[in-house]
Write a protein that holds these residues in place. Structure first.
Motif, mmCIF file in Angstrom:
data_model
loop_
_atom_site.group_PDB
_atom_site.id
_atom_site.type_symbol
_atom_site.label_atom_id
_atom_site.label_comp_id
_atom_site.label_asym_id
_atom_site.label_seq_id
_atom_site.Cartn_x
_atom_site.Cartn_y
_atom_site.Cartn_z
ATOM 1 N N LYS A 140 19.748 82.178 53.925
ATOM 2 C CA LYS A 140 19.834 81.370 55.120
ATOM 3 C C LYS A 140 21.139 81.563 55.876
ATOM 4 O O LYS A 140 22.058 82.226 55.442
ATOM 5 C CB LYS A 140 19.670 79.901 54.735
ATOM 6 C CG LYS A 140 18.353 79.612 54.012
ATOM 7 C CD LYS A 140 18.300 78.165 53.566
ATOM 8 C CE LYS A 140 17.002 77.865 52.805
ATOM 9 N NZ LYS A 140 16.942 76.471 52.345
ATOM 10 N N THR A 141 21.169 80.899 57.047
ATOM 11 C CA THR A 141 22.379 80.903 57.858
ATOM 12 C C THR A 141 23.488 80.142 57.137
ATOM 13 O O THR A 141 23.272 79.038 56.665
ATOM 14 C CB THR A 141 22.097 80.213 59.208
ATOM 15 O OG1 THR A 141 21.032 80.885 59.852
ATOM 16 C CG2 THR A 141 23.342 80.241 60.073
ATOM 17 N N PRO A 142 24.693 80.719 57.050
ATOM 18 C CA PRO A 142 25.800 79.992 56.426
ATOM 19 C C PRO A 142 26.253 78.845 57.323
ATOM 20 O O PRO A 142 26.460 79.028 58.524
ATOM 21 C CB PRO A 142 26.892 81.059 56.286
ATOM 22 C CG PRO A 142 26.595 82.041 57.372
ATOM 23 C CD PRO A 142 25.104 82.059 57.521
ATOM 24 N N ARG A 143 26.393 77.694 56.754
ATOM 25 C CA ARG A 143 26.834 76.514 57.487
ATOM 26 C C ARG A 143 28.319 76.280 57.247
ATOM 27 O O ARG A 143 28.930 76.915 56.403
ATOM 28 C CB ARG A 143 26.028 75.289 57.039
ATOM 29 C CG ARG A 143 24.523 75.454 57.178
ATOM 30 C CD ARG A 143 24.091 75.460 58.617
ATOM 31 N NE ARG A 143 22.630 75.531 58.736
ATOM 32 C CZ ARG A 143 21.981 75.610 59.881
ATOM 33 N NH1 ARG A 143 22.667 75.648 61.026
ATOM 34 N NH2 ARG A 143 20.662 75.683 59.911
ATOM 35 N N ARG A 144 28.838 75.322 57.983
ATOM 36 C CA ARG A 144 30.247 74.970 57.807
ATOM 37 C C ARG A 144 30.509 74.468 56.400
ATOM 38 O O ARG A 144 31.570 74.720 55.821
ATOM 39 C CB ARG A 144 30.652 73.907 58.837
ATOM 40 C CG ARG A 144 32.131 73.559 58.786
ATOM 41 C CD ARG A 144 32.525 72.652 59.938
ATOM 42 N NE ARG A 144 33.920 72.288 59.873
ATOM 43 C CZ ARG A 144 34.923 73.046 60.303
ATOM 44 N NH1 ARG A 144 34.656 74.225 60.824
ATOM 45 N NH2 ARG A 144 36.171 72.652 60.222
ATOM 46 N N ARG A 145 29.536 73.757 55.816
ATOM 47 C CA ARG A 145 29.741 73.219 54.471
ATOM 48 C C ARG A 145 29.939 74.329 53.442
ATOM 49 O O ARG A 145 30.646 74.143 52.449
ATOM 50 C CB ARG A 145 28.567 72.319 54.068
ATOM 51 C CG ARG A 145 27.225 73.006 53.979
ATOM 52 C CD ARG A 145 26.148 72.025 53.512
ATOM 53 N NE ARG A 145 24.836 72.648 53.446
ATOM 54 C CZ ARG A 145 23.972 72.684 54.440
ATOM 55 N NH1 ARG A 145 24.294 72.135 55.601
ATOM 56 N NH2 ARG A 145 22.793 73.261 54.306
ATOM 57 N N HIS A 146 29.306 75.490 53.665
ATOM 58 C CA HIS A 146 29.489 76.596 52.740
ATOM 59 C C HIS A 146 30.923 77.122 52.816
ATOM 60 O O HIS A 146 31.557 77.397 51.787
ATOM 61 C CB HIS A 146 28.495 77.723 53.052
ATOM 62 C CG HIS A 146 27.070 77.299 52.955
ATOM 63 N ND1 HIS A 146 26.181 77.429 54.005
ATOM 64 C CD2 HIS A 146 26.367 76.725 51.943
ATOM 65 C CE1 HIS A 146 24.999 76.968 53.641
ATOM 66 N NE2 HIS A 146 25.088 76.532 52.394
ATOM 67 N N GLY A 147 31.435 77.266 54.039
ATOM 68 C CA GLY A 147 32.807 77.724 54.203
ATOM 69 C C GLY A 147 33.818 76.738 53.644
ATOM 70 O O GLY A 147 34.797 77.138 52.998
ATOM 71 N N ILE A 148 33.580 75.433 53.864
ATOM 72 C CA ILE A 148 34.494 74.413 53.342
ATOM 73 C C ILE A 148 34.480 74.422 51.821
ATOM 74 O O ILE A 148 35.533 74.265 51.177
ATOM 75 C CB ILE A 148 34.108 73.023 53.877
ATOM 76 C CG1 ILE A 148 34.300 72.965 55.401
ATOM 77 C CG2 ILE A 148 34.941 71.941 53.202
ATOM 78 C CD1 ILE A 148 35.715 73.214 55.867
ATOM 79 N N LEU A 149 33.310 74.601 51.215
ATOM 80 C CA LEU A 149 33.234 74.676 49.763
ATOM 81 C C LEU A 149 34.045 75.858 49.240
ATOM 82 O O LEU A 149 34.800 75.734 48.263
ATOM 83 C CB LEU A 149 31.776 74.802 49.319
ATOM 84 C CG LEU A 149 31.545 75.029 47.812
ATOM 85 C CD1 LEU A 149 32.092 73.857 46.998
ATOM 86 C CD2 LEU A 149 30.056 75.235 47.515
ATOM 87 N N LEU A 150 33.927 77.009 49.893
ATOM 88 C CA LEU A 150 34.636 78.202 49.432
ATOM 89 C C LEU A 150 36.149 78.054 49.575
ATOM 90 O O LEU A 150 36.900 78.433 48.666
ATOM 91 C CB LEU A 150 34.142 79.426 50.203
ATOM 92 C CG LEU A 150 32.714 79.869 49.858
ATOM 93 C CD1 LEU A 150 32.228 80.920 50.855
ATOM 94 C CD2 LEU A 150 32.641 80.423 48.442
ATOM 95 N N VAL A 151 36.617 77.512 50.698
ATOM 96 C CA VAL A 151 38.066 77.357 50.850
ATOM 97 C C VAL A 151 38.583 76.249 49.926
ATOM 98 O O VAL A 151 39.738 76.297 49.481
ATOM 99 C CB VAL A 151 38.477 77.088 52.314
ATOM 100 C CG1 VAL A 151 38.111 78.266 53.198
ATOM 101 C CG2 VAL A 151 37.875 75.812 52.862
ATOM 102 N N SER A 152 37.745 75.260 49.609
ATOM 103 C CA SER A 152 38.148 74.216 48.660
ATOM 104 C C SER A 152 38.338 74.794 47.266
ATOM 105 O O SER A 152 39.323 74.491 46.579
ATOM 106 C CB SER A 152 37.103 73.096 48.620
ATOM 107 O OG SER A 152 36.986 72.458 49.869
ATOM 108 N N MET A 153 37.419 75.659 46.837
ATOM 109 C CA MET A 153 37.566 76.294 45.525
ATOM 110 C C MET A 153 38.745 77.262 45.499
ATOM 111 O O MET A 153 39.315 77.518 44.435
ATOM 112 C CB MET A 153 36.271 77.000 45.135
ATOM 113 C CG MET A 153 35.132 76.048 44.805
ATOM 114 S SD MET A 153 33.666 76.845 44.101
ATOM 115 C CE MET A 153 33.052 77.747 45.534
ATOM 116 N N SER A 154 39.127 77.773 46.660
ATOM 117 C CA SER A 154 40.292 78.652 46.731
ATOM 118 C C SER A 154 41.584 77.908 46.408
ATOM 119 O O SER A 154 42.623 78.547 46.156
ATOM 120 C CB SER A 154 40.405 79.273 48.127
ATOM 121 O OG SER A 154 39.284 80.071 48.436
#
Length: 394
Positions: free
Chosen positions: A13-27
Motif C-alpha cells: 500500500k501507499t506509505p502513510r505519515r504514520r509509517h514514517g513516524i514509526l520508523l523515525v521513532s525506532m531510529s
C-alpha cells in the motif's frame, strides 16, 4: 504522495505519515542506548568499586553500543538484503530489549559490558533497517523530510532520555534499564504496520552488487561528519564546567537549547534538500566548524551556549545531507548495503570523536582544530566531490 507500488519491486500500500513516524521513532533507540546511562555512571562506579578496571569499564557501558554499530552496520546491510527488512528489524528489536534489560539482573560489571555489546549489535540492525525502509518507502522531498526528522527525533530524545534516566535512577541505578522493554513494543507493532517492500527471492536473483569507488569520498566525509556531529553533544557539558558552570540543571538547560537548535535545522532539510549536497554540505560544515571554534575559545557560559547553538545548527543540516549524498542514487537491491555503510561511518565517527579531542590536546585546542578542519573541508568539497555520479551496479 509516493506510492509503494510505483517504485521498482515495491509491494502493498501507499506509505502513510504514520509509517514514517514509526520508523523515525525506532531510529531513536540507539540514542537511548547511548545517553540513558550517562546520569548513573557515578552510582555504577560506587556499586562496582571493588571490580578491577572499574574506571574503564563503566564508561565502556556507554560507548560500547556505538562501537558495535560502527563495526557491524555495514554487515547488517548485507544481512538485510539477504533476509529482508522487516524480519531482521523484528528480531533485532527483541534482541535490543533482552540485552538492554539484562543489566538489571547482572551483578558482574564485565557481564554488563558484554550485554551492552549485544545492545550495539541489535542497534546496528535497527538503525540500518529503519533508514533503509525510509529510503524504500519515500522519494524526493518526502524522503528528505524523513531523513531530517530522524535527526530531529534523535536530538530531542537525547535530552528526554538523559532526564528520564536520571529521574528513574533516584532510588536504584538499575531501574532505567527497564526502558529497554520498548523494543518488545516496537517488535509487536512493526510487522503489523510495515510492509516488506521487495521479495527476498527477487533480490537474490538479481545479485546486484555495488561499485564502491564513487561512495568512498561520501563515506570518508561521513566519518568525519559523525565526529563533528558528536562534538557539541559530548563537549558542551565539559566546556561549561571549565568556565565555572557545575550545576546539573544549568548544564541540562544549555544542552536542551543546543539540541533544539539541531532539531530546528534538521526540520528545514526537507525544504532545502533540492539544493543538493554540493551546496548544502559547505554550508553545514562551515556553520558547524565556526560554531565549534567559537565555543572552543569561549570563556563565559553565554558564549559557550552561543557557540554550541551555531555548531549544532550546522550539525542538524549536516547529517541528513550526508545520508542523502550516499543513498539517493542507489538501486533498491543496493540500498541496505549503502545505508549500512553510511550508518557504520557515522557511528564510527561518533565513537572516535572524544578520542580525537584527547589526541589533539583536549579543549579548547581540539575544538578549534576540528572547527578549522570543518571550514577547510567546506571550501574543498565542491572541488573534490562528484555529486552527480551514480554508483551503477557492478
Amino acid at each position: 504522495m509516493t506510492q509503494l507500488g510505483s517504485l521498482p519491486g515495491i509491494q502493498e500500500k501507499t506509505p502513510r505519515r504514520r509509517h514514517g513516524i514509526l520508523l523515525v521513532s525506532m531510529s531513536c533507540l540507539p540514542v537511548l542506548g547511548a545517553v540513558l546511562l550517562a546520569p548513573i555512571q557515578p552510582q555504577m562506579l560506587d556499586a562496582f568499586a571493588d571490580t578491577p578496571g572499574v574506571k574503564a569499564l563503566v564508561p565502556l557501558t556507554i560507548t560500547a553500543p556505538a562501537l558495535m554499530i560502527g563495526l557491524l552496520a555495514f554487515g547488517a546491510g548485507r544481512v538485510i538484503d539477504a533476509v529482508g527488512r522487516i524480519r531482521l528489524l523484528t528480531v533485532a528489536l527483541v534482541m535490543y530489549s533482552l540485552f538492554g534489560v539484562a543489566p538489571f539482573f547482572l551483578d558482574s560489571l564485565p557481564l554488563i559490558v558484554a550485554s551492552r555489546l549485544g545492545v550495539g549489535i541489535a542497534e546496528a540492525a535497527i538503525m540500518t533497517c529503519c533508514t533503509t525502509l525510509i529510503a524504500d518507502y519515500y522519494s524526493g522531498r518526502q524522503r528528505a523530510q524523513y531523513f531530517g526528522l530522524q535527526v530531529v527525533f534523535t536530538s530531542v530524545s537525547a535530552v528526554v532520555f538523559i532526564g528520564l534516566g536520571g529521574a528513574l535512577a533516584q532510588d536504584n541505578w538499575r531501574t532505567p534499564f527497564w526502558l529497554y522493554t520498548v523494543g518488545i513494543v516496537f517488535a509487536v507493532i512493526a510487522p503489523i504496520m510495515l510492509r516488506q517492500p521487495h521479495s527476498v527471492t527477487k533480490i537474490k536473483d538479481h545479485a546486484v552488487s555495488i561499485h564502491w569507488r564513487p561512495l568512498l569520498l561520501p563515506l570518508a566525509v561521513t566519518l568525519f561528519g559523525g565526529a563533528v556531529f558528536y562534538a557539541p553533544i559530548v563537549q558542551i557539558p565539559i566546556k561549561l564546567d571549565s568556565v565555572g558552570v557545575d550545576n546539573p540543571g544549568a548544564i541540562g538547560a544549555v544542552s536542551a537549547i543546543v539540541a533544539i537548535a539541531t532539531a530546528i535545522a534538521a526540520l528545514t532539510f526537507g525544504r532545502v534538500a533540492e539544493a543538493g549536497p554540493k551546496r548544502l554540505l559547505p554550508i553545514a560544515f562551515s556553520t558547524a566548524g565556526l560554531g565549534l571554534a567559537f565555543f572552543g575559545l569561549a570563556s563565559t557560559p553565554l558564549t559557550v551556549a552561543v557557540g554550541g547553538v551555531i555548531a549544532s545548527a550546522g550539525c542538524g543540516l549536516l547529517l541528513p545531507t550526508l545520508l542523502l549524498w550516499v543513498v539517493s542514487d542507489l538501486e533498491f537491491a543496493q540500498r541496505a548495503r549503502g545505508t549500512g555503510a553510511w550508518t557504520a561511518a557515522t557511528f564510527s565517527g561518533q565513537f572516535l570523536s572524544p578520542l580525537l579531542v584527547l589526541a589533539l590536546g583536549g579543549l579548547p585546542i581540539a575544538l578549534v582544530a576540528i572547527g578549522a578542519a570543518s571550514v577547510i573541508l567546506a571550501a574543498a568539497l565542491p572541488r573534490l566531490g562528484d555529486f552527480t555520479a551514480q554508483p551503477a551496479p557492478a
